[in-house]
Design an enzyme around this catalytic site. Sequence first.
Site, mmCIF file in Angstrom:
data_model
loop_
_atom_site.group_PDB
_atom_site.id
_atom_site.type_symbol
_atom_site.label_atom_id
_atom_site.label_comp_id
_atom_site.label_asym_id
_atom_site.label_seq_id
_atom_site.Cartn_x
_atom_site.Cartn_y
_atom_site.Cartn_z
ATOM 1 N N LYS A 7 0.863 -1.175 0.000
ATOM 2 C CA LYS A 7 0.000 0.000 0.000
ATOM 3 C C LYS A 7 0.907 1.233 0.000
ATOM 4 O O LYS A 7 1.965 1.221 0.649
ATOM 5 C CB LYS A 7 -0.887 -0.005 1.252
ATOM 6 N N MET B 276 -10.242 5.898 -0.870
ATOM 7 C CA MET B 276 -9.683 5.395 0.393
ATOM 8 C C MET B 276 -9.045 6.521 1.206
ATOM 9 O O MET B 276 -9.131 6.537 2.433
ATOM 10 C CB MET B 276 -8.639 4.321 0.102
ATOM 11 N N ASN C 74 4.426 7.186 -5.863
ATOM 12 C CA ASN C 74 3.052 7.329 -6.359
ATOM 13 C C ASN C 74 2.753 8.803 -6.624
ATOM 14 O O ASN C 74 2.578 9.587 -5.696
ATOM 15 C CB ASN C 74 2.096 6.756 -5.316
ATOM 16 N N CYS D 140 -2.274 9.725 -6.567
ATOM 17 C CA CYS D 140 -3.426 9.469 -5.691
ATOM 18 C C CYS D 140 -4.501 10.520 -5.915
ATOM 19 O O CYS D 140 -4.244 11.711 -5.739
ATOM 20 C CB CYS D 140 -3.031 9.473 -4.216
ATOM 21 N N ASN E 268 -2.904 4.458 -12.728
ATOM 22 C CA ASN E 268 -3.725 4.491 -11.529
ATOM 23 C C ASN E 268 -5.187 4.563 -11.978
ATOM 24 O O ASN E 268 -5.477 4.609 -13.173
ATOM 25 C CB ASN E 268 -3.340 5.724 -10.696
ATOM 26 N N SER E 269 -6.097 4.586 -11.029
ATOM 27 C CA SER E 269 -7.521 4.672 -11.363
ATOM 28 C C SER E 269 -7.809 5.935 -12.178
ATOM 29 O O SER E 269 -7.058 6.907 -12.123
ATOM 30 C CB SER E 269 -8.344 4.683 -10.075
ATOM 31 N N GLY F 47 -5.686 -5.112 -9.853
ATOM 32 C CA GLY F 47 -6.257 -4.394 -8.714
ATOM 33 C C GLY F 47 -7.682 -4.837 -8.438
ATOM 34 O O GLY F 47 -7.939 -5.693 -7.589
ATOM 35 N N THR F 48 -8.622 -4.285 -9.190
ATOM 36 C CA THR F 48 -10.047 -4.566 -8.960
ATOM 37 C C THR F 48 -10.350 -6.059 -8.973
ATOM 38 O O THR F 48 -11.087 -6.569 -8.110
ATOM 39 C CB THR F 48 -10.884 -3.833 -10.033
HETATM 40 C C1 DHB Z 1 -5.323 6.020 -2.764
HETATM 41 C C2 DHB Z 1 -5.822 5.863 -4.021
HETATM 42 C C3 DHB Z 1 -4.954 5.860 -5.076
HETATM 43 O O1 DHB Z 1 -5.385 5.685 -6.349
HETATM 44 C C4 DHB Z 1 -3.600 6.026 -4.854
HETATM 45 O O2 DHB Z 1 -2.769 6.027 -5.883
HETATM 46 C C5 DHB Z 1 -3.112 6.183 -3.592
HETATM 47 C C6 DHB Z 1 -3.987 6.177 -2.536
HETATM 48 C C7 DHB Z 1 -6.241 6.054 -1.644
HETATM 49 O O3 DHB Z 1 -7.325 6.625 -1.765
HETATM 50 O O4 DHB Z 1 -5.874 5.526 -0.578
#
Ligand code: DHB
Length: 312
Positions: free
Chosen positions: A45, A71, A128, A131, A194-195, A270-271
């Site tokens: 994470k 998250m 990262n 996010c 990423n998403s 991921g998903t």
């Molecule tokens: C979170 C979501 C992400 O896509 C990321 O790259 C890092 C953290 C999150 O919401 O925790």
Amino acid sequence: MVSTSTQIAGFAFDNCLMNAAGVACMTKEELAEVKDSAAGTFVTKTATLDFRQGNPEPRYQDVPLGSINSMGLPNNGLDYYLDYLLELQESEPNRTFFLSLVGMSPEETHTILKKVQASDFKGITELNLSCPNVPGKPQIAYDFETTEKILSEVFAYFKKPLGIKLPPYFDIVHFDQAAAIFNKYPLEFVNCVNSIGNGLYIEDESVVIRPKNGFGGIGGQYIKPTALANVHAFYQRLKPEIQIIGTGGVLTGRDAFEHILCGASMVQVGTTLHKEGVAAFERITAELKVIMEEKGYESLEDFRGKLKYIEE
Ligand code: DHB
């Protein structure tokens, strides 16, 4: 004789599939489950300097064609992940694992990366830059000026293998501009994508996650065409020393095959991992091997990046 083994940053992995950061990687127990599955490795994470509770729940929802999450970077703090990785270096010296991290500010990012640099960590670091879920904090990699400043400062002191996790881009000029920046630095890889940030999923008359009135990062089937486009756009533009990790919309062996065809050297799940658990790695690997056998490919090198175009 068909092999899905691969290399990233000169490290060997017996399988090209692994988790995507954020899924099955918050605790040592979850990381150990990925490690002991058919996956080639794991990524933690995304760690911040200190423990974070993250956003209020519900904050992750599986939906028919994918997932939505906000998250808010819940994590156990850098030391938790770094200590576990240092333990594994002793107990499993022949394997390499990924540490994902980012600070809540550029200053915190430098503090974290300097701690990693000063540690005995011998694995791969993923910074990262994407996010989408912390209120008030934009996705760093959508701001090219800040991105370049961070990278130039980081590589002044960070000498270990480093790659970056990117958000999806949607414009050819942005692919050109981003690649021109990344090509200036000794990055080992870029991870696309990423998403897709800040989508909205509605059931009956309501959103399905609490934070930000329902806005959240979209993963799963919705994002595969965007993910493949980003993998291939960077494969075409980046210097060959910078490898690509492909992430987004991997449900089947066919999806992994397409990511590799677009240029990916590693493929993250991921998903689908969230929906199916670690058994997904064995299934997707078996499906990928069947496709490779049918096509007479023995290794990923036989088809990596060899996407065919329609001639003029
Ligand atoms: C979170 C979501 C992400 O896509 C990321 O790259 C890092 C953290 C999150 O919401 O925790």
